[in-house]
Design a protein around this motif. Structure first.
Motif, mmCIF file in Angstrom:
data_model
loop_
_atom_site.group_PDB
_atom_site.id
_atom_site.type_symbol
_atom_site.label_atom_id
_atom_site.label_comp_id
_atom_site.label_asym_id
_atom_site.label_seq_id
_atom_site.Cartn_x
_atom_site.Cartn_y
_atom_site.Cartn_z
ATOM 1 N N ASP A 1 20.663 50.878 68.707
ATOM 2 C CA ASP A 1 20.518 49.516 68.182
ATOM 3 C C ASP A 1 20.279 48.492 69.287
ATOM 4 O O ASP A 1 19.996 47.324 69.008
ATOM 5 N N ASN A 2 20.363 48.911 70.545
ATOM 6 C CA ASN A 2 20.167 48.013 71.679
ATOM 7 C C ASN A 2 18.720 48.132 72.173
ATOM 8 O O ASN A 2 18.354 49.086 72.849
ATOM 9 N N LEU B 1 8.664 49.276 68.916
ATOM 10 C CA LEU B 1 9.873 49.899 68.394
ATOM 11 C C LEU B 1 9.725 50.107 66.889
ATOM 12 O O LEU B 1 9.075 49.326 66.196
ATOM 13 N N ASN B 2 10.334 51.194 66.409
ATOM 14 C CA ASN B 2 10.342 51.525 64.983
ATOM 15 C C ASN B 2 8.964 51.870 64.435
ATOM 16 O O ASN B 2 8.731 51.789 63.232
ATOM 17 N N GLU B 3 8.054 52.273 65.319
ATOM 18 C CA GLU B 3 6.751 52.761 64.876
ATOM 19 C C GLU B 3 6.958 54.139 64.268
ATOM 20 O O GLU B 3 7.422 55.066 64.939
ATOM 21 N N GLU C 1 8.152 61.608 82.940
ATOM 22 C CA GLU C 1 8.400 62.986 82.533
ATOM 23 C C GLU C 1 8.220 63.206 81.037
ATOM 24 O O GLU C 1 7.814 64.285 80.613
ATOM 25 N N HIS C 2 8.530 62.199 80.236
ATOM 26 C CA HIS C 2 8.579 62.407 78.792
ATOM 27 C C HIS C 2 7.928 61.263 78.025
ATOM 28 O O HIS C 2 7.918 60.117 78.477
ATOM 29 N N ALA C 3 7.403 61.596 76.849
ATOM 30 C CA ALA C 3 6.882 60.599 75.921
ATOM 31 C C ALA C 3 7.989 60.269 74.932
ATOM 32 O O ALA C 3 8.513 61.162 74.263
ATOM 33 N N VAL C 4 8.343 58.995 74.851
ATOM 34 C CA VAL C 4 9.519 58.605 74.072
ATOM 35 C C VAL C 4 9.138 57.627 72.963
ATOM 36 O O VAL C 4 8.523 56.589 73.216
ATOM 37 N N LEU C 5 9.512 57.969 71.733
ATOM 38 C CA LEU C 5 9.397 57.065 70.592
ATOM 39 C C LEU C 5 10.747 56.390 70.400
ATOM 40 O O LEU C 5 11.769 57.068 70.306
ATOM 41 N N CYS C 6 10.757 55.069 70.328
ATOM 42 C CA CYS C 6 12.020 54.326 70.278
ATOM 43 C C CYS C 6 12.235 53.673 68.910
ATOM 44 O O CYS C 6 11.322 53.044 68.364
ATOM 45 N N TYR C 7 13.461 53.800 68.416
ATOM 46 C CA TYR C 7 13.826 53.240 67.115
ATOM 47 C C TYR C 7 15.173 52.537 67.199
ATOM 48 O O TYR C 7 16.087 53.003 67.887
ATOM 49 N N THR C 8 15.267 51.434 66.463
ATOM 50 C CA THR C 8 16.569 50.798 66.236
ATOM 51 C C THR C 8 17.022 51.038 64.797
ATOM 52 O O THR C 8 18.183 50.816 64.475
ATOM 53 N N MET D 1 26.460 52.663 66.173
ATOM 54 C CA MET D 1 25.420 51.781 65.641
ATOM 55 C C MET D 1 25.924 51.164 64.345
ATOM 56 O O MET D 1 26.720 51.785 63.630
ATOM 57 N N PRO D 2 25.484 49.957 64.017
ATOM 58 C CA PRO D 2 26.021 49.275 62.832
ATOM 59 C C PRO D 2 25.602 49.907 61.509
ATOM 60 O O PRO D 2 26.380 49.924 60.550
#
Length: 359
Positions: free
Chosen positions: A28-29, A353-355, A43-50, A118-119
């Motif tokens: 959530d941050n 984010l959140n894609e 090194e890595h491909a990162v997908l980020c989500y909240t 996380m909330p």
């Protein structure tokens, strides 16, 4: 210092194909997500989500994608069963080499990194929803995490690793854990494919011999992904930049059989001798008109087969074929919308984010 991907040989004989996959990170941050993504993007491909809901939707799509890649089998018919009640299936080996041309292949997700506190949803609750997916999980713990509950979840297989956010070595531990868990991801999903491709090999190399061949190939051409190639019996290799080569291999007995065929059927005594002594390689799959030179220089109209200068290791013969030397029936080159792993990782840094659409 941690090794860059291209320095580490990814090949395992028990994996008929291997490619670097996405990592999904849920926290959530937003500031923490962005900082970690930037730090490990080399090194890595990162997908980020909240959002846990959107992250779970993306992971379900990745689960289906993995199922298609790891199960290239189809039933013979609805009524084709053995006497023991097992259904007969066909192994579509060509499906593995087609993965290399898929524009969304890097969108497969092997590891999810999840914050515990996380909330909207606790991290452990989120990880429980992934237990049957095959996707490996890393739980990020903090001061408000219950240590006993975390250890119990690890012992029960709900999570595969747990790392404290406050650990000074957290980033290095995350990078190492991702690499280890991606190997486990492929280990868990490859057994049926391994049995099928072992039967489809066109020579009698053992797994140890094959591992030795591919280690030497990696020392010359540091590939980061590979795919069993049914037409040749070898492996298509691709490196970080997207360059592609074909690794062929054989054993003494198989090369002797091919040499006998050339000598008996086509009179290619000189070519046959090259195969027998191990200086050149010509797999069974290459005995077709695309590898024939009808008018070799200085030899009139004699027909010769195109063979390749070979190397030897562990009782095996092998060679690397450049992309430009592969006929269209073996490899048609990169498709218009293909990308390299390096370019994919770089592009993913700009994904919001959140894609949750397929990459």
């Amino acid at each position: 210092m941690l090794k860059r991907e291209s320095m580490t040989n990814p090949f395992r004989a028990e994996f008929p194909f291997y490619l670097p996959c996405c990592v999904l990170m849920l926290d959530d941050n937003e500031e923490f997500l962005q900082s970690v993504r930037t730090a490990i993007s080399g090194e890595h491909a990162v997908l980020c989500y909240t959002s846990p809901t959107r992250a779970l939707t993306r992971l379900r799509a990745a689960e289906k994608q993995a199922a298609q890649g790891f199960y290239p089998f189809s039933s013979v018919s609805d009524e084709a069963f053995t006497d023991d009640g097992d259904q007969l299936v066909v192994f579509q080996a060509s499906g593995l080499q087609e993965i290399i041309g898929s524009p969304d292949r890097y969108g497969m997700i092997s590891v999810a990194i999840v914050d515990e506190v996380m909330p909207e949803m606790r991290g452990l609750e989120f990880c429980r929803k992934l237990q049957k997916s095959g996707i490996k999980t890393i739980l990020l713990t903090g001061e408000m995490t219950d240590p006993a509950q975390t250890i119990a979840a690890f012992n029960d297989g709900i999570i595969d690793r747990f790392i404290s956010k406050g650990d000074a070595q957290a980033l290095d531990k995350i990078i190492l854990a991702i690499a280890e868990l991606q190997q486990r991801f492929f280990t868990d999903k490859s057994p049926a494919l391994y049995l099928a491709t072992t039967a489809a090999r066109k020579c009698g190399l053992t797994d140890d011999q094959l591992n030795a061949v591919m280690a030497e190939a990696h020392a010359i051409f540091p590939y980061t992904e590979y795919y069993f190639h049914s037409k040749s019996g070898g492996y298509l290799l691709r490196d970080l930049s997207g360059a592609t080569k074909l690794c062929l291999f054989s054993d003494q007995e198989t090369q002797g059989e091919v040499a006998d065929f050339l000598a008996d059927q086509e009179g290619g005594l000189a070519e046959a001798e090259k195969l027998r002594c191990g200086s050149h390689l010509l797999p069974w799959g290459f005995l077709n008109d695309e590898f024939v030179d009808e008018n070799p220089p200085g030899k009139g109209t004699q027909t010769t087969r195109t063979s390749f200068a070979a190397r030897a290791v562990a009782g095996a013969f092998w060679c690397l074929i450049e992309e430009s030397d592969m006929p269209p029936s073996l490899y048609q080159g990169p498709r218009q919308n293909e990308t390299s792993w390096d370019a994919f990782k770089l592009g993913l840094l700009a994904v919001p984010l959140n894609e949750d659409t397929a990459i």
